[in-house]
Scaffold this motif. Sequence first.
Motif, mmCIF file in Angstrom:
data_model
loop_
_atom_site.group_PDB
_atom_site.id
_atom_site.type_symbol
_atom_site.label_atom_id
_atom_site.label_comp_id
_atom_site.label_asym_id
_atom_site.label_seq_id
_atom_site.Cartn_x
_atom_site.Cartn_y
_atom_site.Cartn_z
ATOM 1 N N VAL A 69 0.847 -1.184 0.000
ATOM 2 C CA VAL A 69 0.000 0.000 0.000
ATOM 3 C C VAL A 69 0.885 1.237 0.000
ATOM 4 O O VAL A 69 2.039 1.192 0.451
ATOM 5 C CB VAL A 69 -0.939 -0.012 1.235
ATOM 6 C CG1 VAL A 69 -0.150 0.116 2.522
ATOM 7 C CG2 VAL A 69 -2.018 1.049 1.131
ATOM 8 N N LEU A 71 0.972 5.364 1.039
ATOM 9 C CA LEU A 71 0.400 6.498 1.769
ATOM 10 C C LEU A 71 0.993 7.785 1.219
ATOM 11 O O LEU A 71 2.219 7.902 1.088
ATOM 12 C CB LEU A 71 0.720 6.371 3.260
ATOM 13 C CG LEU A 71 0.451 7.589 4.141
ATOM 14 C CD1 LEU A 71 -1.038 7.873 4.237
ATOM 15 C CD2 LEU A 71 1.066 7.388 5.534
ATOM 16 N N ALA A 169 -1.882 10.030 9.431
ATOM 17 C CA ALA A 169 -2.596 8.804 9.082
ATOM 18 C C ALA A 169 -3.291 8.172 10.279
ATOM 19 O O ALA A 169 -4.236 7.418 10.113
ATOM 20 C CB ALA A 169 -1.618 7.795 8.462
ATOM 21 N N LEU A 260 -4.835 -2.425 6.222
ATOM 22 C CA LEU A 260 -4.863 -0.993 5.924
ATOM 23 C C LEU A 260 -5.848 -0.708 4.800
ATOM 24 O O LEU A 260 -6.212 -1.610 4.036
ATOM 25 C CB LEU A 260 -3.460 -0.512 5.529
ATOM 26 C CG LEU A 260 -2.384 -0.624 6.612
ATOM 27 C CD1 LEU A 260 -1.030 -0.201 6.044
ATOM 28 C CD2 LEU A 260 -2.718 0.218 7.828
ATOM 29 N N TRP A 293 -4.686 6.980 0.274
ATOM 30 C CA TRP A 293 -4.245 5.581 0.282
ATOM 31 C C TRP A 293 -4.471 4.967 -1.100
ATOM 32 O O TRP A 293 -5.547 5.137 -1.677
ATOM 33 C CB TRP A 293 -5.020 4.772 1.317
ATOM 34 C CG TRP A 293 -4.754 5.139 2.739
ATOM 35 C CD1 TRP A 293 -5.470 5.997 3.522
ATOM 36 C CD2 TRP A 293 -3.709 4.638 3.577
ATOM 37 N NE1 TRP A 293 -4.935 6.060 4.779
ATOM 38 C CE2 TRP A 293 -3.842 5.234 4.843
ATOM 39 C CE3 TRP A 293 -2.656 3.730 3.364
ATOM 40 C CZ2 TRP A 293 -2.987 4.965 5.902
ATOM 41 C CZ3 TRP A 293 -1.800 3.456 4.409
ATOM 42 C CH2 TRP A 293 -1.955 4.070 5.672
ATOM 43 N N GLU A 295 -3.403 1.154 -3.421
ATOM 44 C CA GLU A 295 -2.690 -0.127 -3.473
ATOM 45 C C GLU A 295 -1.833 -0.171 -4.716
ATOM 46 O O GLU A 295 -2.119 0.498 -5.718
ATOM 47 C CB GLU A 295 -3.679 -1.290 -3.487
ATOM 48 C CG GLU A 295 -4.093 -1.725 -2.110
ATOM 49 C CD GLU A 295 -4.764 -3.093 -2.084
ATOM 50 O OE1 GLU A 295 -4.580 -3.817 -1.094
ATOM 51 O OE2 GLU A 295 -5.484 -3.424 -3.050
#
Length: 295
Positions: A69, A71, A169, A260, A293, A295
């Motif tokens: 992932v 951020l 976050a 997440l 966020w 992926e």
Amino acid sequence: MLAVGLSAFGVGCGDDSDAAVSVDGAEPLGIGKEVTVPISAAVASVVQPGTEPRAQLRPRYSAGTRQQVTLRTDHKIEQQINDQPVRDFSTPSLTIPMTASAGVDGVDLTLGRVTTPDPSLNKALTAAGGSHAGFDFSDDGAITAMRIAPAPDTSNDARAALEQAFYQAVYRSIMFPDEPIGAGAIWTVHQEVDGGVALDQVTTATLTGVDGDRLTIDLHVVQKPKAAVWTLPNGAGALDIEDYTMEGTGTITVDLGLPLPVSGAITVGGHQAYRDPRSASNLQQTITTRVTWTE
């Protein structure tokens, strides 16, 4: 758990407008070691349970589950003291790719190549690759602690930037209520955020989509100061809070089988006004933070 982002503050008072002093975790927490920071407790309350079928929602990933992932955090601050020119104290955006590995009570994060548009900070962040971080969770998905362990050669500036990004976050995190809920459910999460100014934060979550373990959740965040005075750190005095407006919205998608969020973004912004009663100096800030966020 759904981690979505923290509002930051900066302040400079009196006649010195050369710097904004951040109070949201921008200073490095520790050097050459892992630091664990407890997160204030959150309480979830159902406003509307939604349609049938309803179920008690809980993260259900197993230990060893891995997730890739990224951020990204953006944080903008404009500040004005009295009638001086408006100054920009924004911090560079960070893009943090990471591998999440689920444990029994949380998730361990290994950072990839962290990047930023700022050339100097981008160079400093080169040494941060391979750094570790993590979140501890309760059964209902609330983050109870944050762990930071930058690689040994990470500079103070790079450490501070990473810590601020993870604070952002954390304090947009959302937990699940105890009661069973279904599509269309609405619940609130109350939490105290202590970033210098102690705040009451209320996040309203609306479950807008359910596709197996994949949930789409709309978020609305409101922050209000708990007191009318901001006591500055290190005995630097106090400022009267004359105006404080911080509010924002966003949408995230989570998978109960992953630790997440898989996608989504939330933007929170507003205006603050402070007054130094000793000098009658006025400080105004416009702040916007965005956490994304993917992926």
